[in-house]
Design a protein around this motif. Structure first.
Motif, PDB file in Angstrom:
ATOM      1  N   TYR A   1       7.900  -5.027  -8.073  1.00 36.11           N
ATOM      2  CA  TYR A   1       7.089  -4.232  -8.999  1.00 36.11           C
ATOM      3  C   TYR A   1       6.229  -3.203  -8.261  1.00 36.11           C
ATOM      4  N   SER A   2       6.483  -3.002  -6.978  1.00 37.88           N
ATOM      5  CA  SER A   2       5.590  -2.143  -6.184  1.00 37.88           C
ATOM      6  C   SER A   2       5.614  -0.701  -6.681  1.00 37.88           C
ATOM      7  N   LYS A   3       6.812  -0.161  -6.943  1.00 39.02           N
ATOM      8  CA  LYS A   3       6.893   1.224  -7.425  1.00 39.02           C
ATOM      9  C   LYS A   3       6.279   1.348  -8.814  1.00 39.02           C
ATOM     10  N   LEU A   4       6.506   0.338  -9.653  1.00 41.67           N
ATOM     11  CA  LEU A   4       5.932   0.358 -10.999  1.00 41.67           C
ATOM     12  C   LEU A   4       4.411   0.335 -10.930  1.00 41.67           C
ATOM     13  N   ARG A   5       3.861  -0.519 -10.063  1.00 34.86           N
ATOM     14  CA  ARG A   5       2.403  -0.591  -9.951  1.00 34.86           C
ATOM     15  C   ARG A   5       1.830   0.737  -9.456  1.00 34.86           C
ATOM     16  N   SER A   6       2.488   1.342  -8.467  1.00 37.01           N
ATOM     17  CA  SER A   6       2.008   2.628  -7.948  1.00 37.01           C
ATOM     18  C   SER A   6       2.003   3.683  -9.049  1.00 37.01           C
ATOM     19  N   TYR A   7       3.066   3.675  -9.865  1.00 36.33           N
ATOM     20  CA  TYR A   7       3.129   4.639 -10.966  1.00 36.33           C
ATOM     21  C   TYR A   7       2.006   4.398 -11.972  1.00 36.33           C
ATOM     22  N   LEU A   8       1.785   3.127 -12.336  1.00 40.33           N
ATOM     23  CA  LEU A   8       0.740   2.817 -13.315  1.00 40.33           C
ATOM     24  C   LEU A   8      -0.648   3.144 -12.774  1.00 40.33           C
ATOM     25  N   MET A   9      -0.865   2.906 -11.483  1.00 39.77           N
ATOM     26  CA  MET A   9      -2.158   3.263 -10.901  1.00 39.77           C
ATOM     27  C   MET A   9      -2.362   4.782 -10.889  1.00 39.77           C
ATOM     28  N   ASP A  10      -1.266   5.531 -10.672  1.00 45.31           N
ATOM     29  CA  ASP A  10      -1.372   6.999 -10.742  1.00 45.31           C
ATOM     30  C   ASP A  10      -1.699   7.446 -12.165  1.00 45.31           C
ATOM     31  N   VAL A  11      -1.066   6.802 -13.141  1.00 42.98           N
ATOM     32  CA  VAL A  11      -1.344   7.130 -14.550  1.00 42.98           C
ATOM     33  C   VAL A  11      -2.791   6.801 -14.886  1.00 42.98           C
ATOM     34  N   ARG A  12      -3.258   5.662 -14.377  1.00 41.25           N
ATOM     35  CA  ARG A  12      -4.648   5.264 -14.642  1.00 41.25           C
ATOM     36  C   ARG A  12      -5.623   6.249 -13.996  1.00 41.25           C
ATOM     37  N   ALA A  13      -5.274   6.734 -12.803  1.00 41.38           N
ATOM     38  CA  ALA A  13      -6.141   7.697 -12.119  1.00 41.38           C
ATOM     39  C   ALA A  13      -6.253   9.008 -12.894  1.00 41.38           C
ATOM     40  N   GLN A  14      -5.258   9.264 -13.751  1.00 44.42           N
ATOM     41  CA  GLN A  14      -5.299  10.468 -14.579  1.00 44.42           C
ATOM     42  C   GLN A  14      -6.141  10.283 -15.845  1.00 44.42           C
TER      43      GLN A  14
ATOM     44  N   HIS B   1      11.374   4.974 -17.995  1.00 49.14           N
ATOM     45  CA  HIS B   1      11.037   5.283 -16.606  1.00 49.14           C
ATOM     46  C   HIS B   1      10.456   4.062 -15.905  1.00 49.14           C
ATOM     47  N   CYS B   2       9.600   3.325 -16.602  1.00 49.96           N
ATOM     48  CA  CYS B   2       8.993   2.125 -16.008  1.00 49.96           C
ATOM     49  C   CYS B   2      10.051   1.056 -15.752  1.00 49.96           C
ATOM     50  N   VAL B   3      11.012   0.917 -16.666  1.00 53.57           N
ATOM     51  CA  VAL B   3      12.090  -0.064 -16.458  1.00 53.57           C
ATOM     52  C   VAL B   3      12.881   0.281 -15.207  1.00 53.57           C
ATOM     53  N   ASP B   4      13.157   1.572 -15.010  1.00 55.78           N
ATOM     54  CA  ASP B   4      13.942   2.002 -13.844  1.00 55.78           C
ATOM     55  C   ASP B   4      13.215   1.758 -12.525  1.00 55.78           C
ATOM     56  N   LEU B   5      11.892   1.590 -12.570  1.00 56.37           N
ATOM     57  CA  LEU B   5      11.125   1.380 -11.342  1.00 56.37           C
ATOM     58  C   LEU B   5      11.132  -0.080 -10.882  1.00 56.37           C
ATOM     59  N   ILE B   6      11.638  -0.984 -11.711  1.00 57.82           N
ATOM     60  CA  ILE B   6      11.654  -2.410 -11.377  1.00 57.82           C
ATOM     61  C   ILE B   6      12.983  -2.760 -10.719  1.00 57.82           C
ATOM     62  N   ARG B   7      12.934  -3.531  -9.643  1.00 60.17           N
ATOM     63  CA  ARG B   7      14.130  -3.982  -8.933  1.00 60.17           C
ATOM     64  C   ARG B   7      14.159  -5.508  -8.880  1.00 60.17           C
ATOM     65  N   VAL B   8      15.359  -6.047  -9.039  1.00 62.29           N
ATOM     66  CA  VAL B   8      15.548  -7.501  -8.891  1.00 62.29           C
ATOM     67  C   VAL B   8      15.847  -7.800  -7.426  1.00 62.29           C
ATOM     68  N   VAL B   9      15.018  -8.649  -6.821  1.00 59.74           N
ATOM     69  CA  VAL B   9      15.214  -9.022  -5.414  1.00 59.74           C
ATOM     70  C   VAL B   9      16.144 -10.233  -5.307  1.00 59.74           C
ATOM     71  N   ALA B  10      15.880 -11.244  -6.138  1.00 56.71           N
ATOM     72  CA  ALA B  10      16.695 -12.462  -6.093  1.00 56.71           C
ATOM     73  C   ALA B  10      16.534 -13.221  -7.399  1.00 56.71           C
ATOM     74  N   ALA B  11      17.482 -14.105  -7.674  1.00 56.03           N
ATOM     75  CA  ALA B  11      17.422 -14.963  -8.857  1.00 56.03           C
ATOM     76  C   ALA B  11      18.032 -16.306  -8.497  1.00 56.03           C
TER      77      ALA B  11
END
Length: 526
Positions: A150-163, A181-191
């Motif tokens: 969720y690292s890219k998603l969190r960075s995006y949300l923090m940028d949105v919050r900063a706005q 866009h938010c869905v595309d930022l999430i990656r599955v590492v393992a299951a």
């Protein structure tokens, strides 16, 4: 334990490195001793033993370092004794001291380095064991688990919050592409295996998160809001779709780390509760059918009883009415006979009223005893009973509690049934109106020293003007399948305990029903 294993590192011995370093160190020490002892070169040649120490440190243990340091010091002293034993001077003595000091300092530094190396190896070993235990638990547990980035998603949300964005739902309504866009930022590492069994291998494969296993948009936006607000846990019931197209209801739990750098491995768990919810739904439907059948049986029994009991007095009223008309048709009318017929009609009407009152009394059996009821607890228990209905309709219940509300003396089941009936009516009204936002607000207050009030307000269309005066009338209903008895019975139930039930429209929209209750009724039954 052999001497070699005490002096040499076991792992290096297995790799064949110890012998090479040992031979080089021995050769160098021999060369330094020979040059220092048997040549005419003047200088602190013994300092070169430091190189021997450095080479030996690559292959020896702490004990081995001490042994080699002692050997080098002994060789230095031996060389000094052979070359300057009889004519020692100041310069040779200084060279001896410098060489021994260099050996001492080098040995101390190498011992510290070895200690640090052993500590690092211990830490790495503990980390490997911990990772192995975690991986074993992750893979073998029967709870479906995913590791997601969720690292890219969190960075995006923090940028949105900063706005300046604080409400992600409002932002998503204004920018529909945000969710995808938010869905595309999430990656599955393992299951783990349980995750693959629940949703299938494709939904659990590493890489881009599949859109089908994202919960409904509202729930997903709630997850985004939780990340934006810095929450550590998100939990909720959501629907997901497996690879075979089957929809499943699961309990979703996401644990967000405190460290932003750890968002690259966020643990997501799902527990399949589809069968449980289906069983609860079937049970609720069965209870509803049972309640409907019970009501129908009760109405049928009451109808049969009333038809039988009222047949005679109503028939008598008809006969007396016909007789009264005949006496009036005489010329002149026989007023005395008319009066007697009217008196008999009044008598038979009173008898019919008594029959109805007696039947009504069966709705409040004398076996019901008053008890002290906490309104806070009553509301919580009622919400638990109606959980399935509230979830099905997507209704949110907000409870405004007041700390000065005392317990009331009443029949708990009666008051609870009244509250359930009022809330059910609110849900049905919002369902029929198709409200996108369905909210029920329950508030408790104490208007005076003798009473407490429970108000239930919905966000529906409110009460129609033509229905306000007939709202509590028996058999009046605005629903196609309604019987028109619910609110009438509710009001009668509260009035039997000295309370009241009123319904009207709220100035800000929606209907509001107020239940006014006596805290301590003077009599146990009305």
């Amino acid at each position: 334990m052999s001497i070699a294993s005490t002096i040499l590192r076991a792992r290096d011995a297995q790799a064949g490195h110890n012998l090479a370093f040992g031979l080089i160190a021995v050769a160098l020490a021999t060369a330094v001793f020979y040059i220092d002892t048997y040549t005419e070169i003047e200088g602190a040649i013994a300092v070169l033993y430091v190189i021997t120490m450095l080479l030996a440190a690559q292959a020896t243990t702490r004990i081995g370092l001490l042994v080699i340091a002692a050997v080098c010091a002994a060789l230095t002293l031996l060389s000094y004794a052979i070359t300057h034993g009889d004519d020692a001077d100041l310069q040779s003595t200084i060279r001896l001291i410098v060489a021994l000091a260099a050996l001492f300092v080098t040995t101390v530094l190498l011992l510290k380095t070895e200690t640090a190396r052993l500590t690092l190896l211990s830490i790495n070993s503990a980390l490997k064991e911990s990772e192995a235990r975690y991986r074993s638990i992750f893979d073998r547990t029967r709870v479906a688990l995913w590791e997601r980035d969720y690292s890219k998603l969190r960075s995006y949300l923090m940028d949105v919050r900063a706005q300046g964005v604080t409400d992600i739902k409002a932002h998503a309504r204004a920018n529909p592409a945000v969710v995808d866009h938010c869905v595309d930022l999430i990656r599955v590492v393992a299951a783990n295996e349980a995750a693959r069994e629940m949703l299938g291998p494709e939904s659990s494969a590493a890489g881009v998160l599949r859109r089908s296993i994202i919960p409904g948009q509202e729930k997903f936006l709630d997850v985004l809001q939780a990340i934006m607000d810095g929450k550590t846990v998100f939990e909720g019931k959501v629907e997901v779709r497996a690879d075979n197209g089957e929809d499943k209801l699961v309990l979703l739990s996401i644990s967000f780390p405190d460290d932003p750098a750890a968002f690259s491995r966020v643990v997501v768990s799902m527990v399949d509760v589809t069968q449980r919810e289906m069983a609860l739904k079937a049970m609720a439907e069965a209870q509803a059918e049972l309640t409907k059948a019970s009501k129908a049986a009760t109405v049928g029994a009451m109808s049969a009883s009333l038809a039988h009991e009222l047949n005679q007095p109503l028939g008598a009223i008809v006969v007396n009415s016909q007789t009264l008309l005949r006496w009036l048709d005489r010329d002149p009318p026989d007023l005395a006979a008319v009066r007697r017929s009217a008196e008999r009609m009044i008598r038979d009407s009173q008898r019919a009223s008594e029959i109805i009152q007696n039947t009504r009394s069966h709705l409040s059996p004398s076996s019901n005893k008053l008890e002290s009821v906490s309104l806070d607890r009553l509301v919580d228990e009622t919400m638990a009973l109606m959980e399935h209905e509230l979830q099905r309709s997507g209704t949110t219940v907000l409870v405004d509690r007041s700390p000065d509300i005392p317990p009331v003396s009443t029949v708990k089941i009666e008051l609870q049934q009244v509250l359930i009936n009022v809330i059910t009516n609110a849900i049905q009204a919002m369902d029929e109106a198709g409200n996108p936002e369905r909210i029920i607000k329950i508030a408790m207050k104490r208007p005076d020293i003798e009473h407490v009030c429970i108000t239930v307000r919905d966000s529906g269309p409110g009460i129609a003007e033509d229905a306000k005066d007939k709202l509590f009338a028996p058999f009046f209903t605005t629903k196609a399948t309604g019987m028109g008895m619910g609110l009438s019975i509710c009001r009668s139930t509260l009035e039997a305990r000295g309370g009241k039930l009123e319904g009207t429209n709220h100035p800000e929209g929606g209907a509001i029903f107020e239940m006014r209750l006596l805290i301590k009724p003077e009599v146990e039954h009305a």
